[in-house]
Design a protein around this motif. Structure first.
Motif, short mmCIF file in Angstrom:
data_model
loop_
_atom_site.label_atom_id
_atom_site.label_comp_id
_atom_site.label_asym_id
_atom_site.label_seq_id
_atom_site.Cartn_x
_atom_site.Cartn_y
_atom_site.Cartn_z
N GLY A 49 0.82 -1.20 0.00
CA GLY A 49 0.00 0.00 0.00
C GLY A 49 0.85 1.25 0.00
N LEU A 81 -4.13 0.58 -2.27
CA LEU A 81 -4.05 -0.68 -1.52
C LEU A 81 -4.00 -1.82 -2.53
CD1 LEU A 81 -6.70 -0.25 1.36
CD2 LEU A 81 -4.24 0.28 1.42
N HIS A 84 -3.07 -6.26 -3.25
CA HIS A 84 -3.13 -7.57 -2.58
C HIS A 84 -2.83 -8.68 -3.56
CE1 HIS A 84 -5.25 -11.00 -0.55
NE2 HIS A 84 -4.79 -10.40 0.52
N PRO A 123 -8.23 -6.02 -2.36
CA PRO A 123 -8.71 -5.26 -1.22
C PRO A 123 -10.23 -5.34 -1.09
CG PRO A 123 -7.06 -4.00 -2.41
CD PRO A 123 -7.39 -5.18 -3.26
N THR A 178 -6.44 -4.38 3.23
CA THR A 178 -5.58 -5.40 2.62
C THR A 178 -4.94 -6.16 3.77
OG1 THR A 178 -3.79 -5.86 1.04
CG2 THR A 178 -3.61 -3.82 2.32
N TYR A 198 -7.97 1.37 5.63
CA TYR A 198 -8.08 2.80 5.33
C TYR A 198 -9.51 3.25 5.58
CZ TYR A 198 -7.71 7.33 3.10
OH TYR A 198 -7.73 8.68 2.86
#
Length: 621
Positions: free
Chosen positions: A6, A42, A44, A59, A70, A125
Motif C-alpha cells: 500500500g 491498496l 493484494h 482489497p 488489505t 483505510y
C-alpha cells in the motif's frame, strides 16, 4: 495468507502499483487486486485459504465503502468473533475472516486486535477520517515493512515490494555489521536496506496527515496466567490449550498437512490433529489433513526419517519422503537469497524444498511445530541457565545429565561432577554476557518489565529467545520459506495463550526427570509413540552445510574468485574468506561439530555477497 502492499498520502501510478504488488506474486498465486483513490493505493496478492469465492478477494470494502482493507494472515477464531458481532447487528456478505476483521474494527476500533487469535499484518483505510490503521500480530509471525517518503507511507509484506518506490536501493552497512556480531536483528526497527523500517510485532499504528504514530498493544508479561501449583494441574492445563490451538488451526477450505521431522514438536502437532479427528466432535475443521511431509538428508548424521516413520505409523497415515540433496548452483543461491531477502547462518534450501513439495502435492496449509524449543527450553544453551535456579545438588545433577543427553555426549565423557562444576562456572559467565547483551543491544520492553526481574533465570532466557532473539528470526525464515511456494504455515505453539502459559511456568516444569520440554511430553504422552515422547537427543533441522560446500566446491570457488566478489561492499575481508574456503575444502576428515561451526561462519560471509548480488544488484533470473 497473502502478500500486501500500500501507499497512502502519495499518488503513484497504476503501473508502479502493479509492479510493487507483483513482486509478491509468490506469496499470493491465486489472485491479485489493486484499489486506488486519490493518494491512496491498496494492493493484494491472494493465497485463498478461507472462502475460496470472489467474496474473499481483496482489497475488500465494508460499511458502504467507508473502510478498505488489505490483509495477510489468518484469524483462527473468526467464527466465534463473527457470531459475537452478529449479535450487535453486524451483517456479513462472505464467509471470509477478512470481513470479520473489518466488522470488528468498525465495532471495537483499534482494540479489535485483542479479540483475535491468529497471525496477521493488515492495513485498514478509513475514507471518512482519511486515516490508515496498521497492525501486526503479537509475535510477528506475519511480516510488515514500511518506508516514509515525500509525506507518504509505503508498506508491504516484503522489502522487495517497497524497493521500486525508493530513489536508490542501498545496503545498510550498520545492519550488516550488527548481523556479523549478533546474527539476530528482527527486534530492531532498521533493516538491511536503507530507508526501509520493520514494523514491530505486537503494535498498532495510525497514519494521518503525514505522521505515523505507533503504539504497543501486547506485552506477554502483562498477560501472565494463574496456573496450578501442582505439576499434574499444569499438565492438564497445557493439554487443553494445545489441543484447542491445533483445533482452531485446522479450520481451512483447502487441504492441510504438516512438515514432520520426527522430533517431539512436529510429532506433537500431527498426533494432536489425529486425536482431534478421531473424536470427530462436529467442530468446523478440514477433514483432509492426512498429509505428512518428511525431509531427510540421506547418508547424513542429520537424517531423522526413521523417527518420522514411527509417528506416521502410529497415527495410521502415509507420508511423502523428500530426499534433500545438495542442489547448489549460482542461480539457486541467488533465487533463495531473493526470496528470503534477509540474512541467516545456514542455507534455507531444505526448508524451501519441503514447502515446494507440499504445494506441488496440493497441500496449501502446513500446521507445524515451530516455537516449542524457545518457549519450553528445548536448547541446551538455555537449559544451562536453570543450573543457577537449581535449589540443591540433586537438581544440579539432573540438569547436567539432561544437558549432556541433549548434546548427545557419550557416557564415557569426563567425570560428570567435574563437568557439572565447569558448566556452572561457564553458565555464570554466559549469564553475565547475556545481561551485557540485553543492556547494550536488546533494550527491549521485555527485559525492562518489572515482572521480568521476578522470573527465574531459565524463564528470563526463554523470554528473550521468544520475543527478541532466536524465535523472531525463525518465524521470519519460515514465513519466507513457505511463502516462496505459496504455502501457509500455522503454528499451534505460537497461540498467544500458550506463549503466556509458557512464560508463567517455573523452570522445573520445563526441565523435569531428565527431560527438556517436560510439560509437552507429560501432557501428550498418551497420544504419541513412547520412543518419540521420551527421545532426548536433539539434532535440529539444519542442512549439512559443510558437506554441501565441499560437494559444490567449484561453485563457491568461482564465487570468491570473481571480480564481483572482490568489489563487493558487503564482504568484510575478501582474502581471509577466500583462504578460509580453500582450507575448509581441503580438510577431508573433519570433526563434525567443529566442521559445522566453521561451515556456518563461511556460509555467513559468502551469503552476504550472494544477498547483495540478488537484492541490491538484482542478479535473479
Amino acid at each position: 495468507m497473502c502478500g500486501i502492499y500500500g501507499c497512502v498520502g502519495k499518488r503513484i501510478s497504476r503501473e508502479l502499483a502493479d509492479q510493487c504488488c507483483d513482486r509478491l506474486r509468490h506469496r499470493g498465486p491465486d489472485g491479485r487486486g489493486v484499489w486506488q483513490e486519490g493518494d491512496v493505493t491498496l494492493a493484494h496478492r491472494r493465497l485463498a485459504i478461507i472462502d475460496l469465492t470472489e467474496g474473499g478477494s481483496q482489497p475488500m470494502s465494508y460499511a458502504d465503502g467507508r473502510y478498505w482493507i488489505t490483509f495477510n494472515g489468518e484469524i483462527y477464531n473468526y467464527i466465534e468473533i463473527k457470531k459475537e458481532l452478529e449479535q450487535t447487528g453486524c451483517r456479513f456478505f462472505s464467509d471470509s475472516d477478512t470481513e470479520v476483521i473489518l466488522a470488528a474494527y468498525q465495532t471495537w476500533g483499534e482494540g479489535c486486535v485483542t479479540h483475535f487469535n491468529g497471525m496477521w499484518a493488515f492495513a485498514i483505510y478509513d475514507k471518512e477520517e482519511r486515516t490508515l490503521f496498521l497492525s501486526r500480530d503479537r509475535f510477528g509471525v506475519k511480516p510488515l515493512y514500511y518506508a516514509l517518503k515525500d509525506g507518504g507511507l509505503i508498506f508491504a509484506s516484503e522489502m522487495k515490494a517497497i524497493m521500486p518506490c525508493l530513489d536508490q536501493v542501498r545496503i545498510n552497512g550498520e545492519m550488516l555489521r550488527f548481523f556479523r556480531i549478533f546474527h539476530h536483528y528482527e527486534f530492531r526497527e532498521d533493516c538491511l536496506i536503507q530507508g526501509i523500517k520493520r514494523f514491530p510485532a505486537g503494535h498498532n499504528a495510525v497514519f494521518k496527515d503525514g505522521q505515523l504514530r505507533v503504539r504497543r498493544y501486547w506485552n506477554t508479561l502483562d498477560h501472565l496466567l494463574d496456573i496450578p501449583t501442582d505439576h499434574g494441574g499444569q499438565v492438564e492445563m497445557f493439554r487443553e490449550l494445545f489441543i484447542d490451538a491445533c483445533r482452531l488451526r485446522m479450520r481451512s477450505d483447502v487441504p492441510i498437512g504438516t512438515s514432520l521431522s520426527g522430533g517431539l514438536d512436529s510429532s506433537a502437532v500431527l498426533c494432536a490433529m489425529h486425536d482431534i479427528a478421531s473424536r470427530g466432535d462436529g467442530e468446523a475443521y478440514q477433514r483432509d489433513w492426512q498429509h505428512a511431509y518428511v525431509a531427510g538428508f540421506k547418508g547424513s548424521v542429520l537424517d531423522e526419517t526413521a523417527y518420522a516413520k514411527m509417528v506416521t505409523d502410529h497415527v495410521g497415515i502415509g507420508s511423502t519422503y523428500i530426499d534433500i540433496q545438495d542442489i547448489t548452483d549460482e542461480e539457486t543461491l541467488y533465487r533463495q537469497a531473493y526470496l528470503l531477502e534477509e540474512l541467516w547462518m545456514n542455507t534455507q534450501i531444505p526448508q524451501m524444498a519441503i514447502y515446494e513439495n507440499e504445494r506441488l502435492d496440493g497441500t496449501v496449509v502446513s500446521i507445524d511445530g515451530h516455537g516449542a524449543d524457545e518457549l519450553f527450553g528445548g536448547y541446551s544453551f538455555n537449559m544451562q541457565f536453570a543450573l543457577l535456579d537449581a535449589p540443591d545438588d540433586g537438581a544440579v545433577r539432573m540438569l547436567a545429565e539432561t544437558i549432556r543427553e541433549a548434546e548427545n555426549i557419550g557416557d564415557d565423557f569426563v567425570d560428570m561432577e567435574a563437568w557439572t562444576r565447569r558448566r556452572i562456572r561457564k553458565t555464570k559467565i554466559r549469564h553475565l554476557c547475556e545481561l551485557i547483551y540485553r543492556d547494550l543491544v536488546v533494550k527491549g520492553d521485555y527485559c525492562q518489565h518489572p515482572k521480568f526481574k521476578r522470573m527465574d533465570r531459565l524463564a528470563q532466557s526463554l523470554c528473550v529467545e521468544t520475543h527478541e532473539k532466536i524465535l523472531p528470526t525463525l518465524l521470519r525464515n519460515y514465513d519466507r520459506d513457505s511463502m516462496a511456494s505459496g504455502v501457509e504455515i500455522r503454528m499451534p505453539f505460537m497461540d498467544y495463550r500458550i506463549v503466556a502459559f509458557a512464560m508463567s511456568l517455573p523452570w522445573d516444569s520445563k526441565i523435569r526427570n531428565g527431560c527438556s520440554k517436560a510439560i509437552i511430553r507429560d501432557a501428550l504422552c498418551d497420544i504419541m509413540p513412547y520412543d518419540i515422547v521420551y527421545r532426548k537427543d536433539k539434532k535440529g533441522f539444519n542442512a549439512p552445510i559443510g558437506e554441501w560446500i565441499r560437494g559444490s566446491a567449484e561453485v563457491y570457488l568461482d564465487l570468491v574468485n570473481s571480480t564481483r566478489f572482490l568489489e563487493s561492499a558487503a564482504v568484510k575481508d575478501h582474502k581471509k574468506i577466500r583462504k578460509g574456503l580453500y582450507d575448509f575444502i581441503k580438510n577431508e576428515d573433519p570433526d563434525y561439530n567443529a566442521d559445522f561451526a566453521k561451515a556456518q561462519r563461511l556460509w555467513l560471509e559468502l551469503n552476504m555477497f550472494v544477498w547483495e548480488e540478488a537484492m541490491i544488484k538484482n542478479r535473479v533470473s
